[in-house]
Design a protein around this motif. Sequence first.
Motif, PDB file in Angstrom:
ATOM      1  N   ALA A 197      28.270 -21.140  -1.678  1.00  0.00           N
ATOM      2  CA  ALA A 197      28.065 -21.764  -0.361  1.00  0.00           C
ATOM      3  C   ALA A 197      27.510 -20.749   0.631  1.00  0.00           C
ATOM      4  CB  ALA A 197      29.378 -22.353   0.147  1.00  0.00           C
ATOM      5  N   LEU A 198      27.976 -19.533   0.518  1.00  0.00           N
ATOM      6  CA  LEU A 198      27.458 -18.498   1.421  1.00  0.00           C
ATOM      7  C   LEU A 198      25.954 -18.316   1.203  1.00  0.00           C
ATOM      8  CD1 LEU A 198      29.007 -15.124   2.309  1.00  0.00           C
ATOM      9  CD2 LEU A 198      26.632 -15.220   1.632  1.00  0.00           C
ATOM     10  N   ASN A 199      25.555 -18.246  -0.059  1.00  0.00           N
ATOM     11  CA  ASN A 199      24.123 -18.080  -0.336  1.00  0.00           C
ATOM     12  C   ASN A 199      23.325 -19.277   0.160  1.00  0.00           C
ATOM     13  OD1 ASN A 199      24.071 -15.505  -1.534  1.00  0.00           O
ATOM     14  ND2 ASN A 199      24.927 -16.354  -3.423  1.00  0.00           N
ATOM     15  N   ARG A 200      23.906 -20.458  -0.016  1.00  0.00           N
ATOM     16  CA  ARG A 200      23.191 -21.662   0.415  1.00  0.00           C
ATOM     17  C   ARG A 200      23.117 -21.717   1.939  1.00  0.00           C
ATOM     18  NH1 ARG A 200      24.877 -24.975  -3.549  1.00  0.00           N
ATOM     19  NH2 ARG A 200      22.957 -24.566  -4.680  1.00  0.00           N
ATOM     20  N   GLY A 201      24.211 -21.333   2.597  1.00  0.00           N
ATOM     21  CA  GLY A 201      24.205 -21.300   4.062  1.00  0.00           C
ATOM     22  C   GLY A 201      23.170 -20.309   4.581  1.00  0.00           C
ATOM     23  N   ALA A 202      23.122 -19.145   3.954  1.00  0.00           N
ATOM     24  CA  ALA A 202      22.160 -18.122   4.380  1.00  0.00           C
ATOM     25  C   ALA A 202      20.722 -18.604   4.153  1.00  0.00           C
ATOM     26  CB  ALA A 202      22.402 -16.823   3.615  1.00  0.00           C
ATOM     27  N   LEU A 203      20.513 -19.309   3.068  1.00  0.00           N
ATOM     28  CA  LEU A 203      19.178 -19.822   2.771  1.00  0.00           C
ATOM     29  C   LEU A 203      18.787 -20.933   3.749  1.00  0.00           C
ATOM     30  CD1 LEU A 203      17.083 -19.152   0.609  1.00  0.00           C
ATOM     31  CD2 LEU A 203      17.945 -21.079  -0.701  1.00  0.00           C
ATOM     32  N   SER A 204      19.784 -21.752   4.086  1.00  0.00           N
ATOM     33  CA  SER A 204      19.557 -22.810   5.068  1.00  0.00           C
ATOM     34  C   SER A 204      19.116 -22.216   6.406  1.00  0.00           C
ATOM     35  CB  SER A 204      20.846 -23.621   5.237  1.00  0.00           C
ATOM     36  OG  SER A 204      20.761 -24.473   6.351  1.00  0.00           O
ATOM     37  N   VAL A 205      19.821 -21.180   6.823  1.00  0.00           N
ATOM     38  CA  VAL A 205      19.493 -20.520   8.083  1.00  0.00           C
ATOM     39  C   VAL A 205      18.122 -19.839   7.997  1.00  0.00           C
ATOM     40  CG1 VAL A 205      20.118 -18.449   9.375  1.00  0.00           C
ATOM     41  CG2 VAL A 205      21.797 -20.251   9.026  1.00  0.00           C
TER      42      VAL A 205
END
Lengths: 353, 388
Positions: A197-205
């Motif tokens: 989720a952290l990686n996905r959140g960072a990618l989203s941002v």
Amino acid sequence: MDFTFTDDELSFREAISRFLMTEAAPETLREIWETDSGRSPDLRHKIAEQGLTALSIPEEAGGLGMGDVAWSLMTQELGYYGIPDSLADTAYVSAGLISALPDSVSDRQGWLEQIAEGSLRIAIGHPVNPLVADAHLADFTLLNHAGEIHAVPRSLIDVEHNPSIDSSRRLCRVMWEPGSATRIADAATGQPIWDQALNRGALSVAGQLLGLAQRMLDLSVDYAAQRKQFGKPIGSFQAVKHHLADVAGKIEFAKPVLYRAAYSLQHGDVDAPLHVSLAHQACAEAAHLAARHGIQVHGAMGYTWEVDLQMFMKRSWALESAWGGRIFHKARISAAVLSDGAALGPGHVFGRS
Amino acid sequence: MDLTYTPRQQAFRAEVRAWLAANLPAEKLASYDTREGFEQHREWERKLFDARLSMVMWPQELGGRGCDLTEWLIFEEEYYAADAPMRVNQNGQLLLGPTLMEFGTEAQKKRFLPRMAASDDMWAQGWSEPNAGSDMAAVSSKAIRDGDHYVINGQKTWSTRASFADWVFGLFRSDPGSSRHHGLSYLLVPLDAEGVTIRPIKALNGKDAFAEIFFDDVRVPVENRIGDEGQGWKVAMATAGFERGLLLRSPARFQQPVRKLIELYKAHQTEADRDPGIRDAVLEAWAGAEAYALSAYHTVGRIARGDKIGAESSINKIVWSELDLKIHETAMRILGARGELLAGAPQSGDADGWLEGFLFAQAGPIYAGANEIQRNIIAERMLGLPKA
């Protein structure tokens, strides 16, 4: 080897862009952001009708079954049109987390269906972020307790509002009591899901920052072409041109970095965390330069509340530290690149999956 | 999107890698900016040609393999990873070659391309003049028609390795009454022709890296003209697109020195870390090379899908030239007080040619269209800002 998007992916992006251009004009956003909740159920509903909230929901739950690669185009649109955190946090980051939960979580399928149809708002509290965006009006918030995943309904949390300089943000300190009733995954199951989720959140941002950079560049180009001094448009002066050319360069070169990270995350590449951090850094740099040169080109007008540049500039300043700021991502890059046995040099851009 | 290599691409990579491992020169070649080194590099080019590896993207009948751009990227990755010699005939092979393929007559193609692929002919370029640098349309060297010949008078300059080359290609004013980009013709001139005088220019590295070429009533047959008379500008520009820019500076050319920069940093880490900026500079160089490679693959994919690549090639040029500076400046910071020592100095710790690369990197933002010109192109053609 084909590092491009399909025509379908590109035309879906185009459709979303055209839709947001009319439905999320800056004057509309300003009105929404001035309300207490800062969110518009009406706009949310219309976005869901476009299919965006169903993008990465599996087909058996009524979604489109696409992944991070498709989202890397959509997050740019969300950034470009300043769509607040709740949408991407629900439909992209939380949807990814929930999809990764084991089948034993009985609510899993129902949640995914509700995300797809746009009837559910989820906030997500990862420890990398000190506060939780949009927890005040989320139906439930995904929270971390020592690696466990909890789905905590609105009624079981207290929120303390922390106003941001970015008027689109609604940041909450969330107070809650972990208990077995809200736990949906133990720490052994939960921790890898949180890492994902952290990686996905960072990618989203990262995608949103790139979209914001493009928006600020477009606003600045328009302004420089219209504003006249010394009898000429200021955009004809070389010093101004070069500021904007440098922003265009940063944006163009951040795009493939974002797309590779999305592909790596979607395909479980072992280097996905490195690729995501590199994408966050590249997109944040593009947005930061777009803000700096954007306000410079706008002159004093860029320092006002009235001119729209400020909306996107502040949002980019906020997001460049969201889901891991420069310190976090630089540290991850440093650790990976300088580690013994790191795959460096020509021929190592793709493929340690 | 599919970021995996096909079995065919993997096999090609393995073949190139194996061939290079078996055939690389045992000793490092002398600098190609010297006569001795130039001829050593020519020999190497012939060896590549015999293995059909000198121009992998050219068709089979010209000694190539008909590779696509992705295979070319793979070739370059293996080539630079193996620390193979610099390519000495790129001005001909990458700048003139594609122009001949598009605009040359069948006779011209037959006459020039195979010898170019084999480096039997080495080519220098003749664009710049003393008063035509960034403003290339200001060329004034004349080529006046006299029956079936042109008579050339004038001067070209900054012509890379022209002191050693066999031929020069360039733009000459064939209509004496014309101005700017009208009335120019694209001509090929043998450098041993009567009336040609070459004066070497010593570059920053003390070697004859480029030269001035003087033309004094030099007679060149009309069959040495590419394209129509007076259409030289169009011919020169038509193939000045993205591909040529990318081909000239492939990503691997920067990824390999970045790999070595990281090794250099690790070898000197205790000392280097006393300057907290160095580690960041090393990481920035790595990130820059990584982004350049990703951009190349992305663009190659877009070209394969039929996208037209325009002013983005100007961004590319700025990126690689600034990246090259960043890589070498960082290496020099790490080398510190020994950095100034020539590679042959007994106390030099510079086995990887950092000083030489640092000097050459200074030229990057200047040649192939100064970066200021590139930024103007981006602003005007990509962003649509008004001309001054």
